[in-house]
Design a protein around this motif. Structure first.
Motif, mmCIF file in Angstrom:
data_model
loop_
_atom_site.group_PDB
_atom_site.id
_atom_site.type_symbol
_atom_site.label_atom_id
_atom_site.label_comp_id
_atom_site.label_asym_id
_atom_site.label_seq_id
_atom_site.Cartn_x
_atom_site.Cartn_y
_atom_site.Cartn_z
ATOM 1 N N VAL A 98 0.863 -1.182 0.000
ATOM 2 C CA VAL A 98 0.000 0.000 0.000
ATOM 3 C C VAL A 98 0.899 1.231 0.000
ATOM 4 C CG1 VAL A 98 -1.773 1.299 1.230
ATOM 5 C CG2 VAL A 98 -1.831 -1.208 1.233
ATOM 6 N N ALA A 99 0.797 2.036 -1.030
ATOM 7 C CA ALA A 99 1.710 3.165 -1.212
ATOM 8 C C ALA A 99 1.492 4.237 -0.159
ATOM 9 C CB ALA A 99 1.521 3.768 -2.601
ATOM 10 N N GLY A 100 2.582 4.916 0.195
ATOM 11 C CA GLY A 100 2.459 6.116 1.001
ATOM 12 C C GLY A 100 2.002 7.279 0.137
ATOM 13 N N GLN A 101 1.356 8.260 0.769
ATOM 14 C CA GLN A 101 0.821 9.396 0.018
ATOM 15 C C GLN A 101 0.878 10.668 0.859
ATOM 16 O OE1 GLN A 101 -3.074 8.812 -1.970
ATOM 17 N NE2 GLN A 101 -2.970 6.694 -1.254
ATOM 18 N N ILE A 102 0.937 11.803 0.189
ATOM 19 C CA ILE A 102 0.532 13.075 0.779
ATOM 20 C C ILE A 102 -0.771 13.458 0.105
ATOM 21 C CG2 ILE A 102 1.074 15.502 1.121
ATOM 22 C CD1 ILE A 102 4.029 14.785 0.996
ATOM 23 N N VAL A 103 -1.801 13.708 0.902
ATOM 24 C CA VAL A 103 -3.099 14.066 0.347
ATOM 25 C C VAL A 103 -3.511 15.449 0.842
ATOM 26 C CG1 VAL A 103 -3.898 11.683 0.112
ATOM 27 C CG2 VAL A 103 -4.356 12.919 2.230
ATOM 28 N N GLU A 158 8.276 3.563 -2.693
ATOM 29 C CA GLU A 158 9.405 2.985 -1.970
ATOM 30 C C GLU A 158 9.765 3.886 -0.785
ATOM 31 O OE1 GLU A 158 12.490 2.129 -4.748
ATOM 32 O OE2 GLU A 158 11.272 0.673 -5.870
ATOM 33 N N ASP A 159 10.751 4.767 -0.963
ATOM 34 C CA ASP A 159 11.084 5.686 0.122
ATOM 35 C C ASP A 159 9.883 6.565 0.444
ATOM 36 O OD1 ASP A 159 13.639 4.698 0.223
ATOM 37 O OD2 ASP A 159 14.471 6.230 -1.101
ATOM 38 N N ARG A 160 9.664 6.817 1.728
ATOM 39 C CA ARG A 160 8.541 7.648 2.157
ATOM 40 C C ARG A 160 9.035 8.759 3.074
ATOM 41 N NH1 ARG A 160 4.264 2.936 2.332
ATOM 42 N NH2 ARG A 160 5.121 1.843 0.554
ATOM 43 N N PRO A 161 8.389 9.918 3.030
ATOM 44 C CA PRO A 161 8.783 10.990 3.958
ATOM 45 C C PRO A 161 8.476 10.580 5.400
ATOM 46 C CG PRO A 161 7.340 11.807 2.203
ATOM 47 C CD PRO A 161 7.286 10.321 2.149
ATOM 48 N N ASN A 162 9.167 11.211 6.328
ATOM 49 C CA ASN A 162 8.747 11.083 7.722
ATOM 50 C C ASN A 162 8.295 12.418 8.303
ATOM 51 O OD1 ASN A 162 11.493 11.665 7.398
ATOM 52 N ND2 ASN A 162 12.011 11.018 9.467
ATOM 53 N N TYR A 165 6.648 21.381 1.945
ATOM 54 C CA TYR A 165 7.950 20.725 2.055
ATOM 55 C C TYR A 165 7.770 19.298 2.549
ATOM 56 C CZ TYR A 165 10.146 25.383 1.866
ATOM 57 O OH TYR A 165 10.573 26.637 1.486
ATOM 58 N N PHE A 166 8.640 18.398 2.081
ATOM 59 C CA PHE A 166 8.721 17.061 2.650
ATOM 60 C C PHE A 166 10.138 16.545 2.462
ATOM 61 C CE2 PHE A 166 7.446 16.384 -1.765
ATOM 62 C CZ PHE A 166 8.226 15.309 -2.182
ATOM 63 N N ASN A 167 10.483 15.519 3.212
ATOM 64 C CA ASN A 167 11.819 14.954 3.079
ATOM 65 C C ASN A 167 11.759 13.529 2.549
ATOM 66 O OD1 ASN A 167 10.982 13.766 5.763
ATOM 67 N ND2 ASN A 167 13.016 12.861 5.570
ATOM 68 N N LEU A 168 12.772 13.137 1.825
ATOM 69 C CA LEU A 168 13.046 11.743 1.490
ATOM 70 C C LEU A 168 14.479 11.482 1.927
ATOM 71 C CD1 LEU A 168 11.409 11.332 -2.046
ATOM 72 C CD2 LEU A 168 10.549 10.480 0.149
ATOM 73 N N ALA A 169 14.652 10.654 2.964
ATOM 74 C CA ALA A 169 15.958 10.467 3.595
ATOM 75 C C ALA A 169 16.495 11.836 4.005
ATOM 76 C CB ALA A 169 16.895 9.712 2.676
ATOM 77 N N SER A 170 17.666 12.236 3.545
ATOM 78 C CA SER A 170 18.248 13.515 3.961
ATOM 79 C C SER A 170 17.965 14.652 2.990
ATOM 80 C CB SER A 170 19.765 13.362 4.128
ATOM 81 O OG SER A 170 20.359 13.003 2.889
ATOM 82 N N GLU A 171 17.159 14.383 1.949
ATOM 83 C CA GLU A 171 16.868 15.399 0.941
ATOM 84 C C GLU A 171 15.543 16.098 1.231
ATOM 85 O OE1 GLU A 171 19.092 13.574 -2.975
ATOM 86 O OE2 GLU A 171 17.033 12.931 -2.570
#
Length: 365
Positions: free
Chosen positions: A249-254, A271-275, A287-293
């Motif tokens: 089940v994919a992560g999303q920003i809604v 795959e990678d998801r923001p925290n 704004y959102f992050n993926l790992a350190s980006e």
């Protein structure tokens, strides 16, 4: 269900007794509510701090370590006043700082595993009162009359505390875990409602409540919503949902519109998801992050890489009133953390060492 809850309740009661012993060393027991809450009036001999040049760094602390704290940071000069709450109150803040809620009338600190909220003067940081005895408080919102709405992890209730007595004067029984709380429209309350903690029941929704906590409606969300931030208008919100990687089940920003009760997918993560996510109202930027980006979405434009941080473990994204962005780095969750202060173009202004597990940074209201 009960066999999961009982050890948690026993643990929480033990923590509460310890918290009450710590509090009573510096505060007078003012009132015991019929609902079990205990309200303490503050007794502090500190001079107070002029907070006008500072933002608040919430340092969550480590679970059961009792080392939650707040650091005061001056974004212009870079000055840091560490562990400021303890200096003003005369005792340690407690165990797991969950939320900092700053208004012109109150500064409220929600201390989750100490089962209390601290109410401070928003201009001097001097303590006013403590309300203890919650089950597992998460986030708060204060209405125009001073009533304090409190979400909770384990209680299966969402409550409102009376501004005079501190006791519960309204409550709604729920079947899950409540998180972020926001006002909407006139006297409405929007609450993020999630699955029972540690169990797999698929509850993912925003509850729309009246000011007296009558259920008006609900809006279904994708699986596992973990963060909710207000958008450019007071009825538009962005919610980070992690989905379920084990079930594909994919992560999303809604984007959620509380007026017409609709949701719109902004971006999907397979795959990678923001925290963490954050929103700047002045520039209409998410704004959102993926790992350190760090990525950003401006208006209706597609997401774009904004800059790369040096953070080891991003635990918070915060936008200051001037549009600067603070990245909170929990590092290895063993040593103290740090913040990285950027301008809106991604230029690093400075890195500052702070307390243990920094999360949100809260600017002046």
């Amino acid at each position: 269900m009960q066999h999961h809850k009982q050890p948690l309740i026993s643990r929480c009661l033990g923590t509460l007794l310890l918290s009450l012993l710590l509090i009573t060393g510096c505060k007078k027991d003012e009132f015991v509510c019929l609902d079990g809450l205990v309200v303490y009036e503050a007794e502090s001999s500190a001079d107070g701090i002029d907070l006008s040049d500072y933002v608040i760094i919430a340092c969550e602390g480590g679970f059961t370590r009792g080392n939650a704290s707040i650091d005061l940071y001056n974004p212009s000069s870079g000055d840091l006043l560490p562990n400021a709450f303890a200096d003003q109150a005369g005792y340690a803040l407690g165990d797991i700082l969950q939320d900092v809620y700053w208004t012109n009338n109150d500064l409220i600190l929600v201390v989750n595993n100490s089962q209390k909220i601290e109410i401070l003067d928003p201009y001097t940081l001097l303590p006013r009162r403590t309300i203890a005895g919650f089950t597992s408080p998460r986030y708060v919102h204060v209405n125009d009359e001073g009533g304090i709405y409190v979400s909770d992890l384990f209680s299966r209730q969402f409550i409102r505390s009376d501004p005079q007595s501190g006791c519960i004067d309204a409550a709604i029984d729920l079947y899950g875990w409540t998180e972020y709380v926001f006002p909407y429209r006139t006297n409405g309350i929007a609450v993020l409602h999630r699955s029972v903690y540690g169990q797999g029941s698929p509850i993912s929704e925003v509850l729309l409540l009246s000011k007296d906590l009558e259920l008006r409606d609900n809006i279904a969300l994708p699986e596992d919503p973990i963060q909710m931030v207000e958008g450019s208008e007071d009825h538009i919100f962005y919610i980070l949902c992690l989905g379920n990687a084990s079930n594909d089940v994919a992560g999303q920003i809604v984007e959620v519109n509380l007026l017409d009760k609709t949701t719109k997918e902004i971006i999907r993560f397979n795959e990678d998801r923001p925290n963490r996510i954050a929103f700047d109202k002045n520039s209409n930027t998410l704004y959102f992050n993926l790992a350190s980006e760090i990525f950003k979405i401006v208006g209706e434009s597609p997401p774009a890489l904004a800059w790369t941080t040096t953070a080891q473990a991003i635990y918070g994204l915060s936008v200051l009133n001037n549009g600067d962005v603070i990245v909170s780095d929990a590092k290895d969750f063993v040593a103290n953390g740090a913040i990285e202060h950027y301008d809106s173009s991604g230029n690093l202004i400075r890195t500052v060492d702070v307390g243990y597990v920094p999360s949100e940074v809260v600017d002046q209201p």
